[in-house]
Design a protein around this motif. Structure first.
Motif, PDB file in Angstrom:
ATOM      1  N   LEU A 114       0.840  -1.189   0.000  1.00 35.71           N
ATOM      2  CA  LEU A 114       0.000   0.000   0.000  1.00 35.71           C
ATOM      3  C   LEU A 114       0.879   1.243   0.000  1.00 35.71           C
ATOM      4  CD1 LEU A 114      -2.698  -1.024   2.619  1.00 35.71           C
ATOM      5  CD2 LEU A 114      -2.990  -0.893   0.154  1.00 35.71           C
ATOM      6  N   SER A 116       0.936   5.744  -0.693  1.00 39.30           N
ATOM      7  CA  SER A 116       0.237   7.015  -0.871  1.00 39.30           C
ATOM      8  C   SER A 116       1.259   8.123  -0.993  1.00 39.30           C
ATOM      9  CB  SER A 116      -0.693   7.279   0.318  1.00 39.30           C
ATOM     10  OG  SER A 116      -1.269   8.572   0.212  1.00 39.30           O
ATOM     11  N   LEU A 124      -4.714   6.245  -2.721  1.00 42.52           N
ATOM     12  CA  LEU A 124      -4.073   5.009  -2.293  1.00 42.52           C
ATOM     13  C   LEU A 124      -3.877   4.105  -3.499  1.00 42.52           C
ATOM     14  CD1 LEU A 124      -3.285   3.622   0.482  1.00 42.52           C
ATOM     15  CD2 LEU A 124      -5.428   2.350   0.227  1.00 42.52           C
ATOM     16  N   SER A 159      -1.533   7.919   7.227  1.00 43.04           N
ATOM     17  CA  SER A 159      -0.462   7.987   6.231  1.00 43.04           C
ATOM     18  C   SER A 159       0.690   8.848   6.742  1.00 43.04           C
ATOM     19  CB  SER A 159      -1.004   8.573   4.922  1.00 43.04           C
ATOM     20  OG  SER A 159       0.042   8.884   4.039  1.00 43.04           O
ATOM     21  N   LEU A 167      -6.309   5.592   6.357  1.00 43.86           N
ATOM     22  CA  LEU A 167      -6.807   4.516   5.510  1.00 43.86           C
ATOM     23  C   LEU A 167      -8.294   4.336   5.772  1.00 43.86           C
ATOM     24  CD1 LEU A 167      -5.668   2.309   3.555  1.00 43.86           C
ATOM     25  CD2 LEU A 167      -5.568   0.809   5.557  1.00 43.86           C
ATOM     26  N   LEU A 179      -8.111   7.007   1.164  1.00 45.28           N
ATOM     27  CA  LEU A 179      -7.667   7.796   2.306  1.00 45.28           C
ATOM     28  C   LEU A 179      -8.700   8.880   2.580  1.00 45.28           C
ATOM     29  CD1 LEU A 179      -3.884   8.263   1.457  1.00 45.28           C
ATOM     30  CD2 LEU A 179      -4.827   6.824   3.256  1.00 45.28           C
TER      31      LEU A 179
END
Length: 221
Positions: A114, A116, A124, A159, A167, A179
């Motif tokens: 994952l 960002s 994301l 994040s 998340l 997000l």
């Protein structure tokens, strides 16, 4: 009687001349040592995580995570579709403050993580990366890092690259993870995070360990 030479003449003067090169060499070595100590020491790479931990992650509505069209989505899976649930693999990231419980998360044995990127409206995505190598990138791993926080049996994941963005899943089923910085009727910011062998979130959950002895456990708030 013969005349004596001037002071310093003869053998004594030869010894003084012999000492000058040795003194110059000692000064040169001292300067070299000082220069070497003045150079900044190269930062040692972060250690590779000893183990990748495997967990099940579901949102507060008990929606499971699965892949659809290359994106990670959350929905209720029934019957044969239950086998599509993706387990979450994670490692702690020591490049960030341990007290914030930083971790890197991925699926498929940690081969897709994952991520960002920082931005005014961050999104994301799943990136092909080795979850065990990312923490060695130091601050450059911020896009893959999330800070865990715990409350009343539920976890949130903020994040690291986008402070204040968490998340989330959609209140509607089978929508992509994203997000959000808002907790409202349309989003879910809270997750169950349990050992993969537990039967159902909420019935046999065990809070995930921090993963390393030097990281403190999360305190319920």
């Amino acid at each position: 009687m013969g005349e004596r030479g001037p002071p310093g003449a003869g053998g004594g003067g030869g010894g003084a001349l012999a000492r000058k090169p040795a003194l110059a060499l000692a000064l040169l070595l001292l300067l070299l040592l000082l220069c070497l100590r003045a150079e900044p020491e190269a930062a040692a790479p972060a250690p590779r995580p000893r183990a990748v931990l495997r967990y099940r992650m579901r949102d507060v509505d008990h929606k499971s995570l699965y892949l659809r069209d290359g994106r990670l989505v959350a929905g209720h899976l029934q019957g044969a579709n239950a086998a599509r649930e993706e387990e979450v693999f994670w490692v702690p990231n020591r490049a960030f403050a341990p007290a914030r419980l930083p971790l890197v998360m991925g699926i498929q044995n940690g081969s897709r993580c994952l991520a960002s990127a920082p931005g005014p409206r961050p999104s994301l995505s799943l990136q092909d990366a080795d979850i065990r190598e990312l923490p060695r990138a130091g601050a450059a791993s911020a896009a893959f890092t999330f800070f865990r926080s715990y409350r009343a049996g539920l976890w949130r994941f903020e994040s690291a690259a986008n402070p204040g963005w968490f998340l989330c899943t959609s209140a509607r089923g089978h929508q992509p993870l994203g997000l959000s910085r808002c907790h409202d009727a349309s989003t879910r910011l809270d997750f169950y995070f349990s050992a993969a062998e537990c039967p159902e979130p909420g019935t046999g959950d065990r809070d995930p360990p921090v993963g390393d002895r030097d990281l403190p456990p999360a305190d319920p708030r």
